[in-house]
Motif scaffolding. Structure first.
Motif, short mmCIF file in Angstrom:
data_model
loop_
_atom_site.label_atom_id
_atom_site.label_comp_id
_atom_site.label_asym_id
_atom_site.label_seq_id
_atom_site.Cartn_x
_atom_site.Cartn_y
_atom_site.Cartn_z
N PHE A 189 6.46 27.12 0.83
CA PHE A 189 6.87 27.30 2.50
C PHE A 189 6.38 26.21 3.06
O PHE A 189 4.89 26.04 2.97
N GLU A 190 7.07 26.24 4.30
CA GLU A 190 6.45 24.93 5.42
C GLU A 190 5.70 25.01 6.73
O GLU A 190 6.12 26.07 7.51
N PHE A 191 4.28 25.60 7.12
CA PHE A 191 3.95 25.95 7.88
C PHE A 191 3.52 24.90 9.31
O PHE A 191 2.57 24.03 8.76
N CYS A 192 3.92 24.94 9.96
CA CYS A 192 3.92 23.77 10.77
C CYS A 192 3.79 24.39 12.51
O CYS A 192 2.71 23.67 13.15
N GLU A 193 4.09 25.09 12.66
CA GLU A 193 3.90 26.05 14.05
C GLU A 193 3.48 27.31 13.35
O GLU A 193 3.75 28.21 12.70
N ASN A 194 2.73 28.27 14.86
CA ASN A 194 1.97 30.00 14.41
C ASN A 194 3.21 30.39 13.75
O ASN A 194 3.19 31.85 13.49
N ARG A 195 4.92 30.71 14.52
CA ARG A 195 5.68 31.21 14.70
C ARG A 195 6.23 31.30 13.17
O ARG A 195 7.06 32.26 12.91
N ASP A 196 6.13 30.22 12.59
CA ASP A 196 5.98 30.24 10.65
C ASP A 196 5.27 31.00 9.95
O ASP A 196 6.19 31.36 9.21
N VAL A 197 4.36 31.26 10.75
CA VAL A 197 3.65 32.67 9.85
C VAL A 197 4.78 34.01 9.97
O VAL A 197 5.04 34.70 9.04
N GLY A 198 5.50 34.46 10.87
CA GLY A 198 6.43 35.82 10.78
C GLY A 198 7.68 34.86 10.11
O GLY A 198 7.64 35.82 9.32
N ARG A 199 8.34 33.64 10.30
CA ARG A 199 9.55 33.36 9.32
C ARG A 199 9.10 33.79 7.92
O ARG A 199 9.87 34.29 7.25
N TYR A 200 7.84 33.52 7.33
CA TYR A 200 7.57 33.52 6.16
C TYR A 200 7.63 34.60 6.12
O TYR A 200 7.79 35.76 4.98
N VAL A 201 7.02 35.76 6.30
CA VAL A 201 7.11 37.58 6.62
C VAL A 201 8.44 38.18 6.59
O VAL A 201 8.92 38.98 5.19
N ILE A 202 9.29 37.43 6.78
CA ILE A 202 10.86 37.48 7.40
C ILE A 202 11.60 37.41 6.23
O ILE A 202 11.83 38.55 5.63
N ASN A 203 10.26 36.37 5.40
CA ASN A 203 11.85 36.08 4.41
C ASN A 203 11.34 36.74 3.06
O ASN A 203 11.85 37.25 2.26
N ALA A 204 10.03 36.81 3.24
CA ALA A 204 8.92 37.81 1.93
C ALA A 204 9.15 39.21 1.68
O ALA A 204 10.08 39.49 1.35
N LEU A 205 9.95 40.00 2.77
CA LEU A 205 10.16 41.24 2.78
C LEU A 205 11.66 41.82 2.73
O LEU A 205 12.19 42.32 3.03
#
Length: 368
Positions: free
Chosen positions: A350-366
């Motif tokens: 998973f690619e992280f470029c912005e802090n909102r990507d942390v939320g995107r990761y969680v949405i995908n993981a869950l």
């Protein structure tokens, strides 16, 4: 029995990467050494409400609608602290998780983030409104304007994780210490090392947890105060100028930050922008359309002109306040660099470029 493996996200309010550069944080360093670290970007404006909502929705302000801490509604003349969940236009992770029957926890130092973010979280704790059981277990929390409050919030979250067994945890702190103390100050070391110690306690207690740490914005020393509203008024442009950073925690920043939203008649926009872009201390003054395109803002929630300051400058009403000595603040493009730390991630691609990507990761993981 399956090992308990929550996803824990910690938003350390105002954690400019410079703090991690100069302060020894062995537990956070351990996460980095066994996980990853990068410097990403926050949303503009680089203020608390905008970025916490972006993390918890995975969206830009254009979608979730929170474009400032404080909003002026031009049609009605109403002025609003953007501290209620009713103003969020996109579903948060808490709402999406509730629909899937997933247990969640919000732990916050600032009570304004309880009211803004807490809708649909299974359990919510706040240092300013602590539950009786937390006080019984940990004692009364430190006051909000203290070095100790953030470590207490993380410690309280640890106790609540143990009690409620949430699948997703969002911990968000306050940036009082960052506003008051530069990275090289002794107080900054004390503050961040207390946080680091509690992060270590989380890792040791929940060995299988995914832990991510980021920030809502960075922080800069400010030496210049500019009153954009007065400048325009002196040029004959009647306007209403709104400090994006404004909230009820005035001991932090005195409502002086690096972003302004200006409301005035459309026919004066181009001339006003031309004047503002020549003002020392202004990085850029943009029309509503240009600001929407550049910063992913919501056109219905901003005024005719959006202004971002240079690194040394804050905007404010000089009839109401002078520049405080030693002011540190945020809001401009110069406070958009934030750390992004990930530990025990399942999807390592998973690619992280912005802090909102942390939320995107969680949405995908869950799988929300």
């Amino acid at each position: 029995m399956k090992e308990f493996d929550p996803i824990i996200v910690i938003c350390v309010d105002g954690l400019d990467p410079e703090y991690l550069d100069v302060i020894d944080t062995p537990n956070i360093d351990n996460l980095i050494q066994n996980g990853f670290y990068c410097i990403g970007r926050s949303m503009w404006p680089s203020v608390t409400n905008v970025n916490n909502v972006s993390i918890l929705t995975g969206k830009y302000p254009s979608s979730h609608g929170i474009c400032s801490n404080y909003r002026y509604v031009q049609d009605t003349g109403e002025e609003i602290y953007m501290e209620s969940s009713e103003y969020i236009l996109s579903p948060t992770i808490f709402t999406m998780a509730k629909e899937k029957g997933i247990n969640t926890l919000l732990a916050t130092s600032k009570d304004k983030l309880r009211t803004l973010l807490g809708k649909d979280a299974t359990n919510v704790i706040s240092s300013e409104q602590p539950d009786d059981w937390i006080i019984t277990e940990l004692g009364k929390p430190p006051e909000i304007y203290s070095l100790e409050v953030n470590a207490w919030t993380i410690k309280a979250a640890n106790a609540a994780i143990n009690k409620y067994k949430p699948r997703f945890v969002y911990i968000t702190t306050t940036d009082y210490a960052m506003h008051k103390f530069a990275p090289e100050n002794r107080e900054s070391k004390l503050h961040l090392q207390m946080i680091d110690s509690e992060v270590g306690n989380l890792v040791r207690k929940y060995a299988n947890a995914t832990i991510m740490i980021s920030a809502d914005h960075g922080m800069s020393a400010k030496t210049n105060l500019v009153d954009l509203g007065k400048i325009l008024a002196e040029k004959g442009f009647k306007n209403h100028s709104v400090p994006i950073i404004k909230d009820k925690y005035v001991a932090h920043h005195a409502n002086l930050g690096g972003g302004y939203i200006i409301y005035l008649e459309e026919i004066y926009v181009n001339k006003a922008i031309d004047i503002l872009n020549r003002v020392p201390g202004v990085d850029t003054a943009l029309s509503r359309e240009d600001a929407v395109n550049k910063f992913h803002l919501n056109a219905d929630r901003i005024g005719q002109i959006v202004v971002s300051a240079n690194k040394d400058t804050v905007f404010g009403n000089t009839d109401e306040i002078d520049l405080p000595t030693g002011l540190r603040s945020h809001g401009s493009e110069h406070e958009r660099e934030v750390p992004i730390i990930g530990y025990n991630l399942q999807n390592k691609e998973f690619e992280f470029c912005e802090n909102r990507d942390v939320g995107r990761y969680v949405i995908n993981a869950l799988e929300l």
